[in-house]
Design a protein around this motif. Structure first.
Motif, mmCIF file in Angstrom:
data_model
loop_
_atom_site.group_PDB
_atom_site.id
_atom_site.type_symbol
_atom_site.label_atom_id
_atom_site.label_comp_id
_atom_site.label_asym_id
_atom_site.label_seq_id
_atom_site.Cartn_x
_atom_site.Cartn_y
_atom_site.Cartn_z
ATOM 1 N N LEU A 6 30.006 41.900 43.929
ATOM 2 C CA LEU A 6 30.305 41.888 45.028
ATOM 3 C C LEU A 6 29.701 40.793 46.149
ATOM 4 C CD1 LEU A 6 31.665 45.984 45.748
ATOM 5 C CD2 LEU A 6 32.572 43.402 44.435
ATOM 6 N N ASP B 78 43.918 42.150 49.115
ATOM 7 C CA ASP B 78 43.350 43.636 48.795
ATOM 8 C C ASP B 78 42.523 43.069 48.154
ATOM 9 O OD1 ASP B 78 45.718 44.333 48.489
ATOM 10 O OD2 ASP B 78 46.980 44.082 47.685
ATOM 11 N N LYS C 256 37.563 44.284 49.533
ATOM 12 C CA LYS C 256 36.677 45.430 49.644
ATOM 13 C C LYS C 256 36.461 46.778 50.777
ATOM 14 C CE LYS C 256 37.529 45.842 44.724
ATOM 15 N NZ LYS C 256 38.196 45.955 44.355
ATOM 16 N N GLN C 257 35.991 46.329 51.676
ATOM 17 C CA GLN C 257 35.562 47.105 52.809
ATOM 18 C C GLN C 257 35.977 45.594 54.070
ATOM 19 O OE1 GLN C 257 31.976 48.330 53.533
ATOM 20 N NE2 GLN C 257 31.942 48.484 55.585
#
Length: 217
Positions: free
Chosen positions: A43, A150, A153-154
């Motif tokens: 990520l 979307d 993730k955070q």
């Protein structure tokens, strides 16, 4: 990519302090407040720095929004993607029709007899083509739209504790200490030279040198 001009320039345009600087200087200053790196889990992690936590959060959100906008294709790329989508859609329909026909009629539809191996190979090859065109039909519309929120993730969050500035303070104090010691050394050396040239203090300085020399010996 997070620090490309496409991402940074809109932020600079809305910041009076950065906007007053030359564009290259402003980009360097803004990029220095950002740190983007790929973590071990694959990520992308983005850290933003500012004088206030809320300002850092706002900066991170602005960077993410501009980066997502930069993933939307331009006019030429959009035209190319639309052509690929049209071709893939037509090809998928043709391959699907042929595959269904072969599954039902077998070799009769081809006008020649096929061995069992040839028939199986034909079905497998057409199935791979169908999968490839299907992936294009599903993936190209997403490319036309660009990435959405979307994928985040955070969302950027405020720190629960203030960032410690002890390391920065230690670095500053070390630099100041070294500078002060150097300045003191230069001052003392110059004072020694001046005293040596003074006729009244020259004999005293000579005796001091002789005394220090005797102690070293």
């Amino acid at each position: 990519m997070m620090t490309s001009p496409l991402v940074l320039d809109p932020i600079i345009a809305t910041d009076p302090e950065l906007n007053a600087k030359p564009i290259e200087t402003a980009r360097i200053a803004l990029a220095g407040k950002l740190k983007a790196a790929v973590a071990k889990d694959g990520l992308l992690r983005l850290d933003a720095t500012a004088t206030q936590p809320q300002a850092a959060q706002a900066l991170a959100n602005a960077v993410i929004d501009n980066w997502l906008k930069s993933t939307v294709p331009g006019p030429q790329d959009r035209a190319d993607l639309e052509k690929r989508l049209s071709y893939a859609s037509n090809a998928l329909a043709s391959v699907t029709t042929l595959l269904n026909t072969l599954s039902v009629d077998g070799a009769v539809s081809l006008g020649k007899p096929l061995t069992r191996g040839e028939a199986g190979t034909s079905l497998v090859g057409l199935g791979e083509l169908q999968t490839r065109y299907l992936n294009d039909v599903l993936g190209i519309p997403r490319s036309l739209q660009g990435l959405s929120r979307d994928v985040v993730k955070q969302p950027p969050t405020l720190p629960t504790e203030p960032v410690s500035n002890k390391k920065a303070l230690i670095a500053v104090m070390s630099t100041l200490g070294a500078g002060f010691a150097l300045l003191l050394f230069v001052f003392m050396r110059q004072a020694w030279r001046n005293a040596s040239q003074d006729p009244e203090t020259a004999p005293k300085m000579a005796r001091l040198r002789a005394a220090f020399g005797a102690r070293k010996a």
